[in-house]
Design a protein around this motif. Structure first.
Motif, mmCIF file in Angstrom:
data_model
loop_
_atom_site.group_PDB
_atom_site.id
_atom_site.type_symbol
_atom_site.label_atom_id
_atom_site.label_comp_id
_atom_site.label_asym_id
_atom_site.label_seq_id
_atom_site.Cartn_x
_atom_site.Cartn_y
_atom_site.Cartn_z
ATOM 1 N N LEU A 196 0.834 -1.212 0.000
ATOM 2 C CA LEU A 196 0.000 0.000 0.000
ATOM 3 C C LEU A 196 0.862 1.252 0.000
ATOM 4 O O LEU A 196 0.618 2.188 -0.782
ATOM 5 C CB LEU A 196 -0.928 -0.022 1.223
ATOM 6 C CG LEU A 196 -1.830 1.205 1.423
ATOM 7 C CD1 LEU A 196 -2.775 1.370 0.243
ATOM 8 C CD2 LEU A 196 -2.614 1.089 2.718
ATOM 9 N N MET A 197 1.870 1.291 0.855
ATOM 10 C CA MET A 197 2.756 2.467 0.900
ATOM 11 C C MET A 197 3.519 2.638 -0.409
ATOM 12 O O MET A 197 3.729 3.759 -0.879
ATOM 13 C CB MET A 197 3.729 2.335 2.075
ATOM 14 C CG MET A 197 3.089 2.580 3.441
ATOM 15 S SD MET A 197 4.305 2.644 4.776
ATOM 16 C CE MET A 197 4.660 0.907 4.980
ATOM 17 N N TYR A 198 3.915 1.509 -1.018
ATOM 18 C CA TYR A 198 4.626 1.579 -2.291
ATOM 19 C C TYR A 198 3.717 2.138 -3.390
ATOM 20 O O TYR A 198 4.128 2.982 -4.198
ATOM 21 C CB TYR A 198 5.122 0.190 -2.677
ATOM 22 C CG TYR A 198 5.872 0.162 -3.996
ATOM 23 C CD1 TYR A 198 7.199 0.570 -4.079
ATOM 24 C CD2 TYR A 198 5.241 -0.257 -5.172
ATOM 25 C CE1 TYR A 198 7.878 0.555 -5.272
ATOM 26 C CE2 TYR A 198 5.906 -0.266 -6.380
ATOM 27 C CZ TYR A 198 7.233 0.140 -6.433
ATOM 28 O OH TYR A 198 7.889 0.129 -7.628
ATOM 29 N N SER A 199 2.460 1.677 -3.405
ATOM 30 C CA SER A 199 1.522 2.142 -4.446
ATOM 31 C C SER A 199 1.190 3.623 -4.283
ATOM 32 O O SER A 199 0.889 4.323 -5.263
ATOM 33 C CB SER A 199 0.234 1.316 -4.399
ATOM 34 O OG SER A 199 -0.460 1.539 -3.183
ATOM 35 N N LEU A 200 1.230 4.119 -3.042
ATOM 36 C CA LEU A 200 0.919 5.522 -2.798
ATOM 37 C C LEU A 200 2.151 6.416 -2.907
ATOM 38 O O LEU A 200 2.034 7.637 -2.819
ATOM 39 C CB LEU A 200 0.304 5.690 -1.395
ATOM 40 C CG LEU A 200 -1.076 5.073 -1.163
ATOM 41 C CD1 LEU A 200 -1.444 5.168 0.312
ATOM 42 C CD2 LEU A 200 -2.131 5.759 -2.017
ATOM 43 N N GLY A 201 3.308 5.798 -3.102
ATOM 44 C CA GLY A 201 4.560 6.544 -3.050
ATOM 45 C C GLY A 201 4.610 7.763 -3.940
ATOM 46 O O GLY A 201 4.910 8.875 -3.489
ATOM 47 N N THR A 202 4.304 7.578 -5.211
ATOM 48 C CA THR A 202 4.406 8.694 -6.159
ATOM 49 C C THR A 202 3.356 9.766 -5.895
ATOM 50 O O THR A 202 3.548 10.926 -6.259
ATOM 51 C CB THR A 202 4.228 8.177 -7.596
ATOM 52 O OG1 THR A 202 2.979 7.474 -7.700
ATOM 53 C CG2 THR A 202 5.359 7.226 -7.958
ATOM 54 N N LYS A 203 2.287 9.388 -5.271
ATOM 55 C CA LYS A 203 1.195 10.334 -5.029
ATOM 56 C C LYS A 203 1.467 11.226 -3.824
ATOM 57 O O LYS A 203 1.118 12.407 -3.823
ATOM 58 C CB LYS A 203 -0.117 9.564 -4.828
ATOM 59 C CG LYS A 203 -1.322 10.433 -4.549
ATOM 60 C CD LYS A 203 -2.568 9.594 -4.355
ATOM 61 C CE LYS A 203 -3.772 10.460 -4.036
ATOM 62 N NZ LYS A 203 -4.981 9.651 -3.789
ATOM 63 N N ILE A 204 2.086 10.645 -2.785
ATOM 64 C CA ILE A 204 2.211 11.376 -1.526
ATOM 65 C C ILE A 204 3.579 12.002 -1.318
ATOM 66 O O ILE A 204 3.770 12.778 -0.392
ATOM 67 C CB ILE A 204 1.892 10.455 -0.330
ATOM 68 C CG1 ILE A 204 2.916 9.303 -0.237
ATOM 69 C CG2 ILE A 204 0.492 9.915 -0.425
ATOM 70 C CD1 ILE A 204 2.677 8.368 0.923
ATOM 71 N N LEU A 205 4.565 11.635 -2.157
ATOM 72 C CA LEU A 205 5.909 12.196 -1.967
ATOM 73 C C LEU A 205 6.055 13.524 -2.696
ATOM 74 O O LEU A 205 5.422 13.749 -3.709
ATOM 75 C CB LEU A 205 6.958 11.189 -2.458
ATOM 76 C CG LEU A 205 7.053 9.904 -1.629
ATOM 77 C CD1 LEU A 205 8.105 9.001 -2.210
ATOM 78 C CD2 LEU A 205 7.367 10.208 -0.163
#
Length: 794
Positions: free
Chosen positions: A785-794
């Motif tokens: 989940l954190m990997y999939s959200l990485g580009t969105k939240i960084l």
């Protein structure tokens, strides 16, 4: 074979030339290039007697020269006359498509001929619409000038043109309209416009009839249904009014649903032009009046049974007789004393019990005292105190007063230098009346409440009354009136600023002094003055109007200076409930001002604002923590350093665990996260106060809900607090043992806002310093989940 091919090629070339010539001529016809001779021929042919002998017509046709199209190079007019087909555009929906096809064909053949746009044909129907529109525009102008009878005449003239159109004299137009008839239905807006004029004149029956006609023309006209509901309401036919409002509500609901689903659907669903909140407000008002009517019928029967109605009717009649006698007799103290005595008696009775106010309404007291024959500039000083007492505690009386509002205000404004008692009564009537939605709506729509009324209100706020007596009570009523109107509807600020001509800068210039006018005793008058000044500022701060925003920036410093000067004078020496209420209002207003403009550094130090707010956390925790959270944006270091000295008395754990949905917990978590960033010492201090348990408690509580919705920002701020606490591996281990891992992953999966997702993801990542926490995060698919959200939240 070669000869055959050559022949075919020649025929194709000839055919291509024919097509080009035909296309050119058709474009000229569609563009209106027809000579006077061609038009005369068309008129003669179309108006000839249909009963003439067919053989004769055929013979005439045979004797006429055959149509010969020009060659490709020809530029002259055709020998044979043709009709101006461009006149059909208004009634032929396919005309534009046909012209486009012709243009494309010419382009494909490499034609360089200029394409002319066809002119719109003026039909008899167009002439009818143009003539009707002239009357409509005249009616609109009369309506804006509040000349409703004249407006009705113009709208009626426009409607009659549609219903009984004038005879067309142009034979060509007559023939074309007979061959291809066009619809000339009455525009529904003519009926709704005339209905609105009837509503302004209180002619409800005619308004209902016009709206019904509009609905026949356009069943989806929300404006017609809305105004018909208003008409039914005026006729007290509440069941019918409710039906129409419910239809409008369904239209608004369908439109909002389509808009949320897909913006492209908005074209398929007509925009009703009103919001759901406005519809609900009207529906509530009608339903309440319906209930009032039933209760009033029962009450009237009871009052007639015990004689109360008859007694009140006699008292009102006696008062009216005294006013009439005074108008007929020469002025004298004796006549004046009799009127004052009758007025005072009614005031005392109305003050005694609300049942007396009901009897006043049911015996027709408002109609008898507020009609133009009785309420004049000479009697207004005696009548208004009675009306003020009658409307002070009974909502039904305020709604009844709406019918006479225009004349009452007109008379009041025309009175030269009225006494304090009269001004106070008028101010009380207005301020108590606007608490009722029906009264507030009537005041907003009133024809006579305009610039003169605005100057009247502003004069009392600014103390420029030109010799007219005033008091803090009157100022409080005026502030309450303005604050309520600006909050009542989205158009409220525009009504005050544009219709009443009360400029934001002049209004705000009067408020700093009123914020500081108070007494420490339990004086309801002075408390109300300060509270209503705060509410007026809150209403201004809550609007997005750029003129109000600009004025707030201009007067930001004097307003905040007055707020904090008053807070320091009220606290901590006085602990009465009155002082506590005032401080709460002042803090809320300060918070709203911070939302518009940043805090002024000089004022922060002059009034020790941050230290005072931290001290007030013990008595006003919710308001104080919200202000501190606002100050973090520009003064984070000052806030967190100040908290160090007071941390032992700050009720932070109780604020963090506060379930109230007013934003307190979100603000508290925001302040706590900023403080925890100060280093390991603060984290250890927080852990010693059982702060870790409090944070996990909130996480578990938030994760139990189906959706975050309003709590999403709280979850993000709590996640940030967890992240600051878990910078060390031993603290990460402690938090994992307190069951912080699972709710964090759940909230991360549920969150929608990128900032919230980022805070929760950081908290999860820092907990993963502990191997057990990392294993649990993997089991819950948290790493993916954190990997999939990485580009969105960084």
């Amino acid at each position: 074979m070669v000869d055959i091919l050559a022949g075919l090629k020649a025929e194709l070339a000839e055919f291509d030339e024919f097509v080009d010539s035909y296309t050119t001529k058709m474009n000229e016809i569609l563009s209106g290039k027809v000579t006077d001779e061609e038009r005369a021929w068309a008129q003669n042919e179309l108006t000839q007697d249909n009963k003439s002998d067919l053989a004769t017509s055929r013979s005439d046709a045979d004797n006429r020269a055959p149509l010969r199209l020009p060659k490709r190079h020809s530029r002259g007019p055709l020998e044979s006359p043709k009709l101006d087909y461009s006149k059909w555009d208004a009634i032929n929906p396919d005309a534009e498509e046909e012209e486009e096809c012709i243009a494309l064909a010419a382009e494909k053949r490499g034609s360089t001929k200029q394409q002319h746009e066809p002119t719109k044909r003026v039909t008899a129907a167009d002439k009818i619409r143009q003539s009707a529109n002239q009357h409509r525009e005249a009616g609109n102008k009369y309506f804006k000038d509040r000349k409703y009878h004249k407006a009705i005449e113009e709208y009626t003239a426009a409607i009659n043109i549609f219903l009984n159109p004038p005879q067309e004299s142009d034979p060509l137009l007559l023939t074309l309209d007979r061959l291809i008839p066009s619809k000339t239905l009455v525009d529904a807006t003519l009926f709704t416009n005339r209905a609105l004029a009837y509503l302004r004149l209180k002619e409800f029956k005619q308004a209902v009839e016009d709206c019904s006609e509009a609905v026949k023309v356009d069943a989806s006209c929300a404006k017609a249904l809305w105004r018909r509901a208003e008409g039914y309401r005026g006729l007290r036919q509440y069941a019918e009014a409710i039906k129409d409002v419910l239809k409008v509500k369904q239209m608004v609901t369908d439109y909002e649903a389509a808009k949320r689903k897909n913006n492209r659907c908005k074209k398929a669903v007509c925009n009703p032009g009103v919001t759901l909140a406005e519809v609900d407000r009207l529906l509530d008002a009608i339903e309440r009046e319906h209930l009032d009517l039933k209760a009033e019928e029962a009450l009237k029967e009871d009052l007639e049974h015990d004689g109360s109605n008859m007694i009140m009717e006699g008292l009102v009649d006696g008062f009216v007789r005294e006013i009439k006698n005074a108008a007929e007799l020469p002025p004298s103290n004796k006549v004046n004393d009799r009127i004052v005595s009758a007025s005072d008696m009614l005031v005392r009775l109305l003050d005694a019990d609300t049942i007396v106010s009901d009897a006043f309404r049911l015996c027709g007291g408002f109609h008898r005292l507020l009609n133009p024959d009785i309420l004049t500039s000479s009697s207004v000083n005696f009548v208004l105190p009675v009306i003020a007492r009658a409307t002070s505690r009974v909502e039904a009386n305020r709604r009844e007063l709406c019918q006479y509002l225009n004349h009452m205000i007109t008379t009041m404004l025309a009175t030269q230098k009225p006494p304090l008692k009269t001004i106070s009564a008028a101010a009380e009537i207005l301020s108590s009346g606007v608490a009722e939605d029906t009264f507030a709506e009537a005041l907003c729509q009133s024809n006579v409440v305009g610039e003169t009324f605005g100057r009247f209100v502003l004069a009392f706020l600014g103390g420029e009354t030109d010799g007219v007596a005033t008091s803090s009570t009157i100022v409080g009523h005026m502030l309450k009136l303005l604050g309520r109107i600006m909050r009542y509807t989205l158009k409220g600020p525009d009504i005050v600023m544009v219709k009443w001509q009360i400029s934001p800068d002049k209004l705000l210039a009067t408020l700093p002094i009123h914020l500081k006018e108070y007494k420490l005793a339990n004086d309801e008058t002075t408390e109300a003055l300060t509270v209503h000044a705060c509410r007026c500022i809150d209403a201004i701060a809550g609007t997005s109007n750029p003129k109000f925003t600009s004025a707030l920036k201009q007067y930001h410093e004097p307003l905040i200076d007055s707020i904090w000067e008053t807070i320091h004078r009220l606290s901590p020496t006085n602990s009465t409930s009155t002082a506590s209420t005032l401080i709460l209002h002042l803090l809320a207003t300060y918070h709203n001002l911070l939302h518009k403009t940043p805090a002024h550094p000089t004022l922060l130090s002059t009034h020790s604002i941050i230290t005072t707010l931290i001290h007030l956390l013990t008595t006003q925790p919710r308001a104080s923590i919200s202000c501190l959270a606002k100050l973090l944006r520009f003064h984070s270091e000052e806030v967190t350093v100040a908290l160090d000295g007071w941390w032992d008395i700050v009720p932070m754990i109780s604020l963090i665990r506060d379930p109230a949905g007013d934003g307190t917990r979100t603000a508290a978590a925001q302040v706590l996260a900023a403080w925890l960033k100060g280093g390991e010492r603060r984290v250890a201090e927080w852990e010693m106060q059982n702060g870790f348990e409090a944070l996990v408690y909130v996480l578990l509580e938030l994760s139990e809900g189906q959706e975050l919705k309003e709590d999403e920002k709280t979850a993000g701020n709590i996640g940030l607090c967890i992240a600051e606490c878990a910078t060390k591996a031993n603290h990460a281990k402690t938090l994992h043992k307190l069951n912080a891992t699972e709710p964090l992953v759940y909230l991360l999966r549920s969150a929608k806002l990128p900032t919230v997702q980022r805070n929760l993801a950081i908290a999860c990542a820092r907990l993963c310093q502990n191997s057990d926490a990392l294993s649990r995060v993997r089991e819950l698919k948290g790493v993916e989940l954190m990997y999939s959200l990485g580009t969105k939240i960084l």
